[in-house]
Design a protein around this motif. Structure first.
Motif, PDB file in Angstrom:
ATOM      1  N   CYS A 360       0.847  -1.203   0.000  1.00 49.17           N
ATOM      2  CA  CYS A 360       0.000   0.000   0.000  1.00 49.17           C
ATOM      3  C   CYS A 360       0.882   1.253   0.000  1.00 49.17           C
ATOM      4  O   CYS A 360       1.597   1.503   0.963  1.00 49.17           O
ATOM      5  CB  CYS A 360      -0.911  -0.006   1.232  1.00 49.17           C
ATOM      6  SG  CYS A 360      -1.773   1.552   1.452  1.00 49.17           S
ATOM      7  N   PRO A 361       0.839   2.051  -1.068  1.00 46.85           N
ATOM      8  CA  PRO A 361       1.711   3.229  -1.113  1.00 46.85           C
ATOM      9  C   PRO A 361       1.317   4.287  -0.078  1.00 46.85           C
ATOM     10  O   PRO A 361       2.137   5.129   0.274  1.00 46.85           O
ATOM     11  CB  PRO A 361       1.527   3.761  -2.541  1.00 46.85           C
ATOM     12  CG  PRO A 361       0.243   3.177  -3.013  1.00 46.85           C
ATOM     13  CD  PRO A 361       0.015   1.908  -2.274  1.00 46.85           C
ATOM     14  N   CYS A 386      -5.295   6.725   3.016  1.00 47.67           N
ATOM     15  CA  CYS A 386      -5.644   6.186   1.702  1.00 47.67           C
ATOM     16  C   CYS A 386      -6.119   7.326   0.793  1.00 47.67           C
ATOM     17  O   CYS A 386      -5.641   7.486  -0.330  1.00 47.67           O
ATOM     18  CB  CYS A 386      -6.718   5.118   1.869  1.00 47.67           C
ATOM     19  SG  CYS A 386      -7.432   4.541   0.327  1.00 47.67           S
ATOM     20  N   TRP A 390      -4.911   8.992  -2.809  1.00 47.98           N
ATOM     21  CA  TRP A 390      -5.778   9.125  -3.993  1.00 47.98           C
ATOM     22  C   TRP A 390      -5.623  10.521  -4.605  1.00 47.98           C
ATOM     23  O   TRP A 390      -5.509  10.679  -5.810  1.00 47.98           O
ATOM     24  CB  TRP A 390      -7.253   8.936  -3.613  1.00 47.98           C
ATOM     25  CG  TRP A 390      -7.669   7.530  -3.344  1.00 47.98           C
ATOM     26  CD1 TRP A 390      -6.857   6.473  -3.018  1.00 47.98           C
ATOM     27  CD2 TRP A 390      -9.006   7.020  -3.368  1.00 47.98           C
ATOM     28  NE1 TRP A 390      -7.617   5.347  -2.822  1.00 47.98           N
ATOM     29  CE2 TRP A 390      -8.936   5.660  -3.028  1.00 47.98           C
ATOM     30  CE3 TRP A 390     -10.243   7.588  -3.622  1.00 47.98           C
ATOM     31  CZ2 TRP A 390     -10.074   4.853  -2.945  1.00 47.98           C
ATOM     32  CZ3 TRP A 390     -11.375   6.793  -3.542  1.00 47.98           C
ATOM     33  CH2 TRP A 390     -11.292   5.435  -3.212  1.00 47.98           C
ATOM     34  N   CYS A 397      -6.435   4.776  -6.833  1.00 47.03           N
ATOM     35  CA  CYS A 397      -5.242   3.960  -6.555  1.00 47.03           C
ATOM     36  C   CYS A 397      -5.408   2.475  -6.920  1.00 47.03           C
ATOM     37  O   CYS A 397      -4.861   2.023  -7.907  1.00 47.03           O
ATOM     38  CB  CYS A 397      -4.820   4.129  -5.095  1.00 47.03           C
ATOM     39  SG  CYS A 397      -3.462   3.043  -4.603  1.00 47.03           S
ATOM     40  N   CYS A 400      -3.898  -2.074  -3.890  1.00 47.36           N
ATOM     41  CA  CYS A 400      -4.220  -3.214  -3.016  1.00 47.36           C
ATOM     42  C   CYS A 400      -5.069  -4.244  -3.769  1.00 47.36           C
ATOM     43  O   CYS A 400      -4.912  -5.453  -3.577  1.00 47.36           O
ATOM     44  CB  CYS A 400      -4.939  -2.739  -1.758  1.00 47.36           C
ATOM     45  SG  CYS A 400      -6.266  -1.561  -2.072  1.00 47.36           S
TER      46      CYS A 400
END
Ligand code: SF4
Ligand code: SF4
Length: 450
Positions: A360-361, A386, A390, A397, A400
């Motif tokens: 997860c970036p 998250c 975005w 994104c 995941c």
């Protein structure tokens, strides 16, 4: 002589099973343009063929010993697979679940414009959220000019899809026919599932509409902001739309937001038509469509309807498509039969696999244990982190989703792997390692199909 012949046949059958499986893996990987998996499965396939030839040529007693050994190891493997405990973890409700106010969800908060009355009133009620939210606001919103100019074709396509979706928001409900057509719950449940499939849904289910999953107040959409949400329907019909694997393979680039918008349109089409059908039969029905029109939380109802389980990734993981889906919802009072929930074994797998968290970036997915949020024990996603990501990339994104082993295409080969993953707890760690070995620890992005 007879015993030797028996072991040769037994050993060759094992070879045949293994090489046959690897051959299917190889061909499937090539068709899916998974070149790393193709190379690795191909090399193992060739290696096994070479070993088979060498063993065959090596003469007695080596041949008998190797074939017998292989047969025993294979049979022990199968025995362990079937003796292994079945996956059993599922969603655990720890305490009372309170209704969520839609004004608190992240998308509603970020529709508030700085300086407006709504904005001021909201952050007067929740001053602790203001600094964090304003930091995110400094990033340009999704589908705004700063992002669109990076890829005008694709981002404008997504924007056009959302424009069209916006026009559907007022079609979700309407008057029902004055005369009721008599239906039985069993028949209509079967029929509505058939209709949903015909219209494009890949799966569907029914559950009782639990009032705790209805939002308390309107936070988005055409209805009055802050008004109380009243929905007394008895049932929820939840359906699943598959996201295109090729588009998701470009995560987190522009194709993912195009695909999300396209799925929303399909959900709107299916939900509105199906709710219209029910109303024409003389019963109440409302479609809940994305783009600010949901009155209820869909994920818990999809779980209750037996469509999957909440994964570490924070969204529903479907047993055949993983998180590579979008969910649609219709609430209604036509008689129906609930179809779930059930234990799938997905949560067991998530306990062993942390691939989505590690990739997860935005660092938004927990790598470790579950926590209790609003009465439910689950992996709690840091939604702000998250959403911040975005806005950084200008898309939703979906890294995941791409990373999750369950997201692989729904075909014969992956179907067998998924069946194994959901049938035996002992094989799950092996499959997690296997996914890393063949597909890599990090997602390999592909070229956009558009
Ligand atoms: S969408 Fe991206 S940032 Fe959000 S949880 Fe998934 S991988 Fe992380
Ligand atoms: S990537 Fe692994 S941990 Fe994350 S949702 Fe998928 S199976 Fe679960």
């Amino acid at each position: 002589m007879t015993i030797t012949f028996f072991w040769i046949i037994a050993g060759e059958l094992v070879f045949l099973c293994l090489t046959g499986f690897l051959f299917i893996f190889c061909i499937t990987s090539l068709a899916e343009k998974e070149y790393r998996a193709f190379r690795r499965s191909g090399l193992i396939f060739i290696f096994l063929i070479a070993v088979n030839v060498l063993v065959y040529l090596s003469g007695e007693p080596v041949r008998t010993v190797v074939f017998a050994g292989m047969f025993f190891v294979f049979m022990i493997g199968i025995l362990l697979f079937f003796l292994s405990p079945k996956p059993k973890s599922s969603i655990s409700i720890r305490s009372e679940i309170k209704k969520i106010d839609q004004r608190d969800i992240i998308f509603a908060r970020f529709e508030l414009e700085k300086g407006t009355e709504k904005y001021n009133n909201y952050y007067k009620r929740f001053p602790e959220r203001k600094a964090g939210d304003d930091k995110i606001r400094k990033r340009p919103d999704i589908l705004t000019p700063d992002h669109i100019r990076k890829d005008p074709y694709l981002f404008n396509l997504a924007a056009a899809e959302f424009d069209f979706l916006e026009q559907q928001l007022t079609l979700v409900d309407g008057d029902k026919a004055t005369k009721k057509t008599p239906v039985t719950a069993e028949d209509f449940t079967k029929y509505v599932k058939k209709v949903l499939k015909y219209l494009g849904a890949v799966d569907s289910g029914v559950c009782l509409l639990d009032q705790k999953y209805i939002y308390s107040h309107v936070g988005r959409g055409p209805e009055e902001y802050g008004s109380r949400i009243v929905n007394q329907h008895k049932y929820a019909v939840v359906f699943v739309i598959e996201k295109d694997f090729g588009m998701i393979s470009c995560a987190p680039e522009a194709p993912v937001v195009v695909e999300t918008a396209k799925c929303y349109l399909e959900i709107a089409h299916i939900g509105i038509v199906c709710a219209g059908l029910i109303r024409r039969l003389g019963y109440n029905a409302r479609a809940h469509i994305a783009g600010s029109n949901y009155q209820a939380m869909v994920t818990p109802m999809a779980w209750k309807a037996g469509l999957g389980e909440l994964g570490r990734v924070g969204i529903l993981v479907h047993p055949r498509l993983g998180p590579r889906i979008r969910l649609g919802l219709i609430t209604t009072d036509i008689p129906l039969v609930p179809t779930g929930p059930r234990v799938w074994g997905i949560q067991d797998f998530c306990e062993r696999c942390r691939k989505c968290a590690l990739n997860c970036p935005g660092r938004a997915i927990p790598e470790n244990g579950k926590a209790v949020e609003n009465g439910v024990e689950k992996w709690v996603i840091e939604r702000e982190k998250c959403y911040y990501y975005w806005r950084k990339v200008g898309t939703d994104c979906s890294t995941c989703i791409l990373t999750c082993p369950f997201s692989k295409p729904d075909n014969f080969f992956h179907g067998i792997i998924r069946w194994m993953a959901l049938s035996s707890r002992w094989i799950q760690p092996l499959l997690v390692k296997g996914d890393d070995f063949f597909y890599g620890k990090h997602p390999i992005r592909k070229k956009s199909p558009l």
